[in-house]
Enzyme design. Structure first.
Site, PDB file in Angstrom:
ATOM      1  N   LYS A   8      40.502  51.101   3.625  1.00 28.24           N
ATOM      2  CA  LYS A   8      40.336  52.541   3.349  1.00 28.24           C
ATOM      3  C   LYS A   8      38.846  52.856   3.216  1.00 28.24           C
ATOM      4  O   LYS A   8      38.347  53.797   3.841  1.00 28.24           O
ATOM      5  CB  LYS A   8      41.052  52.904   2.058  1.00 28.24           C
ATOM      6  CG  LYS A   8      40.668  54.255   1.480  1.00 28.24           C
ATOM      7  CD  LYS A   8      41.406  54.632   0.212  1.00 28.24           C
ATOM      8  CE  LYS A   8      40.796  54.102  -1.036  1.00 28.24           C
ATOM      9  NZ  LYS A   8      39.646  54.863  -1.558  1.00 28.24           N
ATOM     10  N   ASN A   9      38.124  52.062   2.419  1.00 28.13           N
ATOM     11  CA  ASN A   9      36.738  52.403   2.102  1.00 28.13           C
ATOM     12  C   ASN A   9      35.774  52.104   3.235  1.00 28.13           C
ATOM     13  O   ASN A   9      34.634  52.559   3.217  1.00 28.13           O
ATOM     14  CB  ASN A   9      36.304  51.721   0.800  1.00 28.13           C
ATOM     15  CG  ASN A   9      37.029  52.327  -0.394  1.00 28.13           C
ATOM     16  OD1 ASN A   9      37.688  53.371  -0.267  1.00 28.13           O
ATOM     17  ND2 ASN A   9      36.955  51.671  -1.530  1.00 28.13           N
ATOM     18  N   CYS A  23      35.992  62.504 -11.269  1.00 29.65           N
ATOM     19  CA  CYS A  23      37.406  62.149 -11.074  1.00 29.65           C
ATOM     20  C   CYS A  23      37.833  61.406 -12.345  1.00 29.65           C
ATOM     21  O   CYS A  23      37.061  61.252 -13.278  1.00 29.65           O
ATOM     22  CB  CYS A  23      37.585  61.290  -9.827  1.00 29.65           C
ATOM     23  SG  CYS A  23      36.986  59.624 -10.043  1.00 29.65           S
ATOM     24  N   ARG A  80      30.911  60.468 -11.583  1.00 31.67           N
ATOM     25  CA  ARG A  80      30.695  60.207 -10.148  1.00 31.67           C
ATOM     26  C   ARG A  80      29.594  61.118  -9.565  1.00 31.67           C
ATOM     27  O   ARG A  80      29.805  61.841  -8.606  1.00 31.67           O
ATOM     28  CB  ARG A  80      31.989  60.371  -9.367  1.00 31.67           C
ATOM     29  CG  ARG A  80      33.196  59.636  -9.920  1.00 31.67           C
ATOM     30  CD  ARG A  80      33.142  58.131  -9.769  1.00 31.67           C
ATOM     31  NE  ARG A  80      33.154  57.658  -8.412  1.00 31.67           N
ATOM     32  CZ  ARG A  80      34.237  57.455  -7.682  1.00 31.67           C
ATOM     33  NH1 ARG A  80      35.410  57.765  -8.165  1.00 31.67           N
ATOM     34  NH2 ARG A  80      34.166  56.977  -6.448  1.00 31.67           N
ATOM     35  N   ASP A  96      37.256  47.650  -8.225  1.00 33.03           N
ATOM     36  CA  ASP A  96      38.532  48.156  -7.698  1.00 33.03           C
ATOM     37  C   ASP A  96      39.682  47.178  -7.889  1.00 33.03           C
ATOM     38  O   ASP A  96      40.820  47.519  -7.573  1.00 33.03           O
ATOM     39  CB  ASP A  96      38.398  48.487  -6.195  1.00 33.03           C
ATOM     40  CG  ASP A  96      37.502  49.683  -5.981  1.00 33.03           C
ATOM     41  OD1 ASP A  96      37.148  49.950  -4.820  1.00 33.03           O
ATOM     42  OD2 ASP A  96      37.140  50.340  -6.967  1.00 33.03           O
ATOM     43  N   ARG A 146      47.251  57.255  -1.690  1.00 35.15           N
ATOM     44  CA  ARG A 146      45.885  57.451  -1.202  1.00 35.15           C
ATOM     45  C   ARG A 146      45.315  56.157  -0.646  1.00 35.15           C
ATOM     46  O   ARG A 146      44.480  56.160   0.245  1.00 35.15           O
ATOM     47  CB  ARG A 146      44.984  57.933  -2.339  1.00 35.15           C
ATOM     48  CG  ARG A 146      45.304  59.307  -2.853  1.00 35.15           C
ATOM     49  CD  ARG A 146      44.249  59.799  -3.797  1.00 35.15           C
ATOM     50  NE  ARG A 146      42.921  59.719  -3.180  1.00 35.15           N
ATOM     51  CZ  ARG A 146      41.793  60.121  -3.790  1.00 35.15           C
ATOM     52  NH1 ARG A 146      41.838  60.590  -5.009  1.00 35.15           N
ATOM     53  NH2 ARG A 146      40.637  60.041  -3.178  1.00 35.15           N
TER      54      ARG A 146
HETATM   55  C1  EPZ Z   1      32.813  53.393  -3.608  1.00 34.34           C
HETATM   56  O1  EPZ Z   1      32.660  54.560  -4.413  1.00 34.34           O
HETATM   57  C2  EPZ Z   1      34.312  53.236  -3.400  1.00 34.34           C
HETATM   58  N1  EPZ Z   1      34.843  54.403  -2.712  1.00 34.34           N
HETATM   59  C3  EPZ Z   1      35.000  53.068  -4.754  1.00 34.34           C
HETATM   60  O2  EPZ Z   1      36.376  52.822  -4.505  1.00 34.34           O
HETATM   61  C4  EPZ Z   1      34.406  51.837  -5.462  1.00 34.34           C
HETATM   62  O3  EPZ Z   1      34.988  51.715  -6.737  1.00 34.34           O
HETATM   63  C5  EPZ Z   1      32.885  52.012  -5.593  1.00 34.34           C
HETATM   64  O4  EPZ Z   1      32.300  52.229  -4.280  1.00 34.34           O
HETATM   65  C6  EPZ Z   1      32.216  50.788  -6.212  1.00 34.34           C
HETATM   66  O5  EPZ Z   1      32.483  49.666  -5.439  1.00 34.34           O
HETATM   67  C7  EPZ Z   1      34.667  54.507  -1.373  1.00 34.34           C
HETATM   68  O6  EPZ Z   1      34.068  53.659  -0.732  1.00 34.34           O
HETATM   69  C8  EPZ Z   1      35.267  55.718  -0.724  1.00 34.34           C
HETATM   70  P1  EPZ Z   1      29.102  53.885  -6.080  1.00 34.34           P
HETATM   71  P2  EPZ Z   1      31.181  55.183  -4.642  1.00 34.34           P
HETATM   72  O7  EPZ Z   1      28.234  54.942  -5.508  1.00 34.34           O
HETATM   73  O8  EPZ Z   1      30.382  55.024  -3.402  1.00 34.34           O
HETATM   74  C9  EPZ Z   1      27.230  55.783 -10.011  1.00 34.34           C
HETATM   75  C10 EPZ Z   1      38.686  53.110  -4.733  1.00 34.34           C
HETATM   76  O9  EPZ Z   1      39.449  52.865  -5.670  1.00 34.34           O
HETATM   77  N2  EPZ Z   1      26.498  56.652  -9.078  1.00 34.34           N
HETATM   78  O10 EPZ Z   1      28.872  52.463  -5.703  1.00 34.34           O
HETATM   79  O11 EPZ Z   1      31.354  56.543  -5.192  1.00 34.34           O
HETATM   80  C11 EPZ Z   1      28.745  55.999  -9.980  1.00 34.34           C
HETATM   81  O12 EPZ Z   1      29.112  57.056 -10.835  1.00 34.34           O
HETATM   82  C12 EPZ Z   1      37.343  53.775  -4.995  1.00 34.34           C
HETATM   83  O13 EPZ Z   1      38.914  52.836  -3.521  1.00 34.34           O
HETATM   84  C13 EPZ Z   1      25.528  57.511  -9.581  1.00 34.34           C
HETATM   85  O14 EPZ Z   1      25.283  57.574 -10.789  1.00 34.34           O
HETATM   86  O15 EPZ Z   1      30.628  54.221  -5.777  1.00 34.34           O
HETATM   87  C14 EPZ Z   1      29.264  54.660 -10.426  1.00 34.34           C
HETATM   88  O16 EPZ Z   1      29.232  54.613 -11.831  1.00 34.34           O
HETATM   89  C15 EPZ Z   1      37.164  54.123  -6.471  1.00 34.34           C
HETATM   90  N3  EPZ Z   1      24.847  58.310  -8.705  1.00 34.34           N
HETATM   91  C16 EPZ Z   1      28.258  53.668  -9.838  1.00 34.34           C
HETATM   92  O17 EPZ Z   1      27.072  54.425  -9.574  1.00 34.34           O
HETATM   93  C17 EPZ Z   1      25.090  58.281  -7.349  1.00 34.34           C
HETATM   94  O18 EPZ Z   1      24.430  59.024  -6.600  1.00 34.34           O
HETATM   95  C18 EPZ Z   1      28.703  53.017  -8.539  1.00 34.34           C
HETATM   96  O19 EPZ Z   1      29.102  54.052  -7.677  1.00 34.34           O
HETATM   97  C19 EPZ Z   1      26.079  57.401  -6.865  1.00 34.34           C
HETATM   98  C20 EPZ Z   1      26.776  56.588  -7.744  1.00 34.34           C
END
Ligand code: EPZ
Length: 421
Positions: A22-23, A118, A123, A308, A400
């Site tokens: 998915k990701n 969410c 996020r 995840d 999802r």
């Molecule tokens: C991706 O989300 C995945 N989603 C998530 O999977 C996964 O949990 C996550 O990466 C971590 O591996 C998709 O790929 C669609 P991050 P993403 O940016 O890109 C903070 C699932 O269950 N952050 O690596 O949104 C954020 O809040 C989903 O399939 C900022 O503060 O994750 C988090 O605490 C859930 N500012 C941390 O960094 C930003 O600009 C890591 O987020 C971006 C992120």
């Protein structure tokens, strides 16, 4: 609203096919916006999130055809007719922000709704925006939207992420392929989904080096062509189903699984007393000697233990011998499965980002509520081990990210069915 009923206690046996990630698919699909040529994705998963991304790309003027029952996606965006990604689609799926980088790189303009938070956290997308600003984008945040402009096109830049972000790495990587000059992404995410995206972009003509390491270097090119690319196997679906025989006994082969996708996770399962071995077709998983050992877990960016899979691992540890400590370091509120597991008789103490799980002999089936994608599947896993019947509500969260979860588990002997509530 569908519900899923599970009657636990049966050991499992057989094979489970693992779908495309998915990701990975959610970042490969927006890559079509970078080129006028067709992009064909094979091994695509059949999930509601993919349908949402299809709807979003179509609203921008891209064409997305779902072929062979959704396993092949034929995408093309000859022209981008609309540069605005509306809130009513973006709010349904945060990954919608991934149209920002490619649309800005190709068109010099993009208006994208800020994704809300969410269940698992606020996020924010500040790292996405800082990376694009470093590449010359003019960003104006108003009315809940990002209004982005790059009139003379984006320029190569050195972008140093203060902490690892999968999505920010993906947005910057896609944008950099068409920027003028060289871009270096430092402290970049190393997830297999990033490697998959880079491999696809390279097939489209991008010049990229270093994907899978913390430093990715991109030489911008004038235009990108088309490509055909298979979506990488879903390591989170793989890890989830590895836990099914772990939690209720038996032996299951996961078709398409490879150890290099789940290294740290498989090592933690080994510590817990679960044997994982590679076969020519995938991964074979079974308990080593009937019991599960308590283990400690800390979630980290790849190649560490994936956030995840934290909820699913907690379900396993609820019936382990001893006390396990799980530390969630990626998201600020990712223990919502804990109260539901406690309803099933688990002993879990949550303090901030740490959950302490004291193993019990048996969980008991109960009516429980899914709250987010991975929490919902952890309740299904717990139901497989529990005595009696577990009824999981709000399973739209599940759909999802998991194709036909009840069919895949029933095929290996689980007593599980989906009912209309
Ligand atoms: C991706 O989300 C995945 N989603 C998530 O999977 C996964 O949990 C996550 O990466 C971590 O591996 C998709 O790929 C669609 P991050 P993403 O940016 O890109 C903070 C699932 O269950 N952050 O690596 O949104 C954020 O809040 C989903 O399939 C900022 O503060 O994750 C988090 O605490 C859930 N500012 C941390 O960094 C930003 O600009 C890591 O987020 C971006 C992120």
């Amino acid at each position: 609203m569908d519900q899923i009923l599970v009657r636990g206690g049966k050991p499992l046996g057989g094979t489970i096919p693992i779908a495309g990630a998915k990701n990975a698919c959610l970042t490969l699909m927006p890559a079509t916006l970078l080129s006028e040529e067709p992009l064909t994705l094979t091994n695509a998963p059949r999930l509601s999130d993919i349908a949402t991304m299809t709807q979003l790309l179509a609203s921008l003027g891209a064409e997305v055809a779902s072929l062979q029952g959704g396993q092949v996606l034929a995408l093309s965006s000859h022209a981008i007719a609309n540069h605005t990604a509306d809130y009513d689609i973006v709010r349904k799926m945060r990954a919608s922000i991934l149209v920002l980088g490619p649309m800005l790189a190709r068109e010099g303009q993009a208006v994208v709704s800020l994704p809300g938070g969410c269940a698992i956290g606020a996020r924010p997308v500040d790292l996405h925006l800082k990376a694009l600003a470093a590449m010359g984008a003019e960003l104006d945040l108003r009315d809940g939207y990002v209004h982005a402009k790059a009139p003379g096109g984006l320029k190569g830049a050195v972008v140093e992420f203060p902490f690892v972000s999968v999505g920010a790495t993906e947005n910057a990587l896609m944008a950099a392929t068409l920027a003028k000059g060289t871009t270096v992404l430092k402290n970049a995410a190393r997830e297999p989904e990033i490697v998959d995206l880079a491999e696809c972009l390279r097939k489209m003509g991008a010049q990229i080096e270093g994907e899978g390491t913390s430093t990715i270097t991109i030489q911008g090119v004038d235009r990108l062509g088309g490509a055909t690319h298979p979506v990488v196997t879903d390591r989170i679906e793989l890890g989830t189903y590895m836990l099914a025989p772990a939690i209720c006994g038996g032996e299951v082969e996961l078709l398409g699984g490879r150890l290099n996708l789940v290294g740290a996770f498989a090592a933690k399962l080994d510590e817990a007393g679960i044997d994982v071995s590679e076969t020519p077709r995938g991964l074979l998983v079974r308990r080593r000697n009937g019991r599960v050992n308590a283990v400690n877990v800390v979630t980290e960016p790849f190649p560490g233990f994936p956030t995840d899979l934290q909820a699913q691992m907690m379900a396993l540890l609820c019936t382990a011998d001893g006390v396990s400590v799980l530390e969630e370091r990626i998201f600020e509120n990712r223990f919502m499965h804990a109260p539901e597991l406690i309803r099933m008789g688990a002993q879990i103490d949550v303090h901030g980002g740490t959950a302490t799980v004291t193993g019990v002999d048996r969980l008991r089936g109960a009516p429980v509520m899914a709250t987010d994608l991975r929490a919902s599947v952890s309740l299904i896993l717990a139901g497989l081990a529990a005595e009696g019947e577990t009824v999981v509500s709000r399973v739209y969260h599940l759909d999802r990210g998991y194709e036909r979860v009840e069919e895949k588990l029933r095929a290996v002997g689980a007593d599980i069915e989906r009912v209309q509530a």
